[in-house]
Design a protein around this motif. Structure first.
Motif, mmCIF file in Angstrom:
data_model
loop_
_atom_site.group_PDB
_atom_site.id
_atom_site.type_symbol
_atom_site.label_atom_id
_atom_site.label_comp_id
_atom_site.label_asym_id
_atom_site.label_seq_id
_atom_site.Cartn_x
_atom_site.Cartn_y
_atom_site.Cartn_z
ATOM 1 N N SER A 192 0.844 -1.188 0.000
ATOM 2 C CA SER A 192 0.000 0.000 0.000
ATOM 3 C C SER A 192 0.885 1.245 0.000
ATOM 4 C CB SER A 192 -0.921 -0.017 1.223
ATOM 5 O OG SER A 192 -0.160 0.092 2.407
ATOM 6 N N PRO A 193 0.369 2.381 -0.437
ATOM 7 C CA PRO A 193 1.188 3.591 -0.536
ATOM 8 C C PRO A 193 1.798 4.038 0.792
ATOM 9 C CG PRO A 193 -0.928 3.916 -1.615
ATOM 10 C CD PRO A 193 -0.973 2.582 -0.953
ATOM 11 N N LEU A 194 1.098 3.782 1.902
ATOM 12 C CA LEU A 194 1.553 4.279 3.204
ATOM 13 C C LEU A 194 1.846 3.161 4.196
ATOM 14 C CD1 LEU A 194 -0.978 7.233 3.417
ATOM 15 C CD2 LEU A 194 1.463 7.386 2.902
ATOM 16 N N ALA A 195 2.041 1.954 3.678
ATOM 17 C CA ALA A 195 2.401 0.801 4.515
ATOM 18 C C ALA A 195 1.416 0.572 5.662
ATOM 19 C CB ALA A 195 3.822 0.957 5.056
ATOM 20 N N GLY A 196 0.119 0.805 5.398
ATOM 21 C CA GLY A 196 -0.912 0.534 6.409
ATOM 22 C C GLY A 196 -0.940 1.529 7.554
ATOM 23 N N LEU A 197 -0.620 2.769 7.292
ATOM 24 C CA LEU A 197 -0.576 3.828 8.307
ATOM 25 C C LEU A 197 -1.788 3.794 9.234
ATOM 26 C CD1 LEU A 197 0.700 6.792 9.065
ATOM 27 C CD2 LEU A 197 -1.284 7.560 7.781
ATOM 28 N N GLN A 198 -1.553 3.865 10.535
ATOM 29 C CA GLN A 198 -2.618 3.975 11.543
ATOM 30 C C GLN A 198 -2.084 4.864 12.650
ATOM 31 O OE1 GLN A 198 -5.234 1.112 12.642
ATOM 32 N NE2 GLN A 198 -5.498 0.419 10.564
ATOM 33 N N GLN A 199 -2.725 6.021 12.860
ATOM 34 C CA GLN A 199 -2.263 6.953 13.880
ATOM 35 C C GLN A 199 -3.450 7.425 14.712
ATOM 36 O OE1 GLN A 199 0.906 9.315 13.270
ATOM 37 N NE2 GLN A 199 1.755 8.024 11.711
ATOM 38 N N GLU A 200 -3.185 7.619 15.984
ATOM 39 C CA GLU A 200 -4.202 8.109 16.919
ATOM 40 C C GLU A 200 -3.662 9.381 17.561
ATOM 41 O OE1 GLU A 200 -7.704 8.225 19.103
ATOM 42 O OE2 GLU A 200 -7.239 6.588 17.737
ATOM 43 N N TYR A 201 -4.459 10.450 17.514
ATOM 44 C CA TYR A 201 -4.073 11.730 18.090
ATOM 45 C C TYR A 201 -5.196 12.233 18.996
ATOM 46 C CZ TYR A 201 -1.007 11.950 13.957
ATOM 47 O OH TYR A 201 -0.096 11.697 12.968
ATOM 48 N N GLN A 202 -5.158 11.957 20.257
ATOM 49 C CA GLN A 202 -6.120 12.483 21.226
ATOM 50 C C GLN A 202 -7.551 12.508 20.681
ATOM 51 O OE1 GLN A 202 -4.775 16.236 22.812
ATOM 52 N NE2 GLN A 202 -2.663 15.535 22.913
ATOM 53 N N GLY A 203 -8.029 11.361 20.252
ATOM 54 C CA GLY A 203 -9.415 11.250 19.803
ATOM 55 C C GLY A 203 -9.631 11.396 18.308
ATOM 56 N N VAL A 204 -8.579 11.695 17.551
ATOM 57 C CA VAL A 204 -8.681 11.755 16.090
ATOM 58 C C VAL A 204 -7.833 10.614 15.534
ATOM 59 C CG1 VAL A 204 -8.177 13.090 14.008
ATOM 60 C CG2 VAL A 204 -9.061 14.247 16.033
ATOM 61 N N THR A 205 -8.444 9.815 14.672
ATOM 62 C CA THR A 205 -7.748 8.670 14.080
ATOM 63 C C THR A 205 -7.534 8.923 12.596
ATOM 64 O OG1 THR A 205 -8.843 7.194 15.642
ATOM 65 C CG2 THR A 205 -7.863 6.185 13.705
ATOM 66 N N LEU A 206 -6.322 8.670 12.153
ATOM 67 C CA LEU A 206 -5.974 8.743 10.742
ATOM 68 C C LEU A 206 -5.445 7.379 10.341
ATOM 69 C CD1 LEU A 206 -5.563 10.430 8.155
ATOM 70 C CD2 LEU A 206 -3.275 10.997 9.022
ATOM 71 N N THR A 229 -13.048 0.860 -14.933
ATOM 72 C CA THR A 229 -11.610 1.072 -14.864
ATOM 73 C C THR A 229 -11.165 0.942 -13.418
ATOM 74 O OG1 THR A 229 -11.797 2.676 -16.670
ATOM 75 C CG2 THR A 229 -9.741 2.661 -15.450
ATOM 76 N N ASP A 230 -10.186 0.088 -13.188
ATOM 77 C CA ASP A 230 -9.633 -0.081 -11.844
ATOM 78 C C ASP A 230 -8.809 1.157 -11.490
ATOM 79 O OD1 ASP A 230 -8.611 -0.954 -9.431
ATOM 80 O OD2 ASP A 230 -7.361 -2.535 -10.298
ATOM 81 N N GLN A 231 -9.179 1.808 -10.402
ATOM 82 C CA GLN A 231 -8.474 2.993 -9.918
ATOM 83 C C GLN A 231 -7.743 2.721 -8.599
ATOM 84 O OE1 GLN A 231 -8.436 6.076 -11.468
ATOM 85 N NE2 GLN A 231 -9.554 5.194 -13.171
ATOM 86 N N SER A 232 -7.820 1.511 -8.110
ATOM 87 C CA SER A 232 -7.332 1.169 -6.772
ATOM 88 C C SER A 232 -5.879 1.560 -6.533
ATOM 89 C CB SER A 232 -7.485 -0.332 -6.511
ATOM 90 O OG SER A 232 -8.807 -0.748 -6.734
ATOM 91 N N ASP A 233 -5.002 1.305 -7.485
ATOM 92 C CA ASP A 233 -3.583 1.602 -7.294
ATOM 93 C C ASP A 233 -3.221 3.042 -7.609
ATOM 94 O OD1 ASP A 233 -2.939 -0.879 -6.392
ATOM 95 O OD2 ASP A 233 -2.181 -1.627 -8.291
#
Length: 189
Positions: free
Chosen positions: A10-24, A107-111
């Motif tokens: 994936s472009p961001l290697a499965g990024l998962q971040q939590e910031y005081q109640g906000v999840t990205l 059209t596949d746009q996934s990548d």
């Protein structure tokens, strides 16, 4: 001759971040297929979508959600929608062709896109710093979708629920897109 094995990433290697109640978090379990309506084929495509997914095709700026494959049709422009759906299949167009036949152009746009989920009570505050469209909950309703720009990068924003947004931007600028969102999160929290 060398024997190579390719591995999808994936472009961001499965990024998962939590910031005081906000999840990205990077969304990696969805495919994205663009569906275009053939000239004069509106009725055939709508019939196929309703028969298979039980929803109607959305108008531009709106979306239709269904439990089939946890799919969501997003109205992107006249005669075009995007279909987000859960799959681990590397050929999502084949899945859609099996379901909808030749009633549309697929059209596949996934990548080509990075998909991010931004969630939490302050998610709208975060987006209002970098997104020029009116995100007031009385204006940008749940299920609304828009093409816009965030920090000069082309992007798509979909309001999935009260405090949850699906964001898409070009894969080639994924790191810059995440950086802009992270900086906005830090400025809000």
């Amino acid at each position: 001759m060398a024997n190579y094995t390719l591995t999808a990433s994936s472009p961001l290697a499965g990024l998962q971040q939590e910031y005081q109640g906000v999840t990205l978090a990077e969304v990696t379990n969805k495919a994205l297929v663009s569906i275009s309506v053939p000239l004069g084929g509106e009725t055939a495509l709508q019939t196929a979508v309703t028969a298979t997914y039980g929803v109607t095709l959305p108008v531009t700026g709106k979306s239709s959600k269904t439990s089939v494959d946890n799919a969501l049709f997003a109205g992107m422009s006249r005669d075009q929608c995007w279909l987000f759906f859960e799959t681990d299949n590397i050929r999502p167009v084949n899945i859609i062709t099996e379901k909808l036949g030749a009633s549309g152009y697929y059209t596949d746009q996934s990548d080509s896109w990075v998909m991010l989920s931004l969630a939490g009570e302050k998610s709208r505050d975060v987006l209002e710093r970098i997104c020029p469209i009116n995100l007031d909950p009385d204006v940008f309703l749940i299920g609304d979708v828009a093409r816009t720009s965030m920090e000069h990068m082309g992007s798509i924003i979909l309001r999935e629920s009260e405090h949850n947004y699906l964001l898409c931007s070009a894969r080639s600028s994924a790191n810059s897109f995440v950086h802009a969102i992270e900086l906005s999160i830090k400025n809000v929290i």
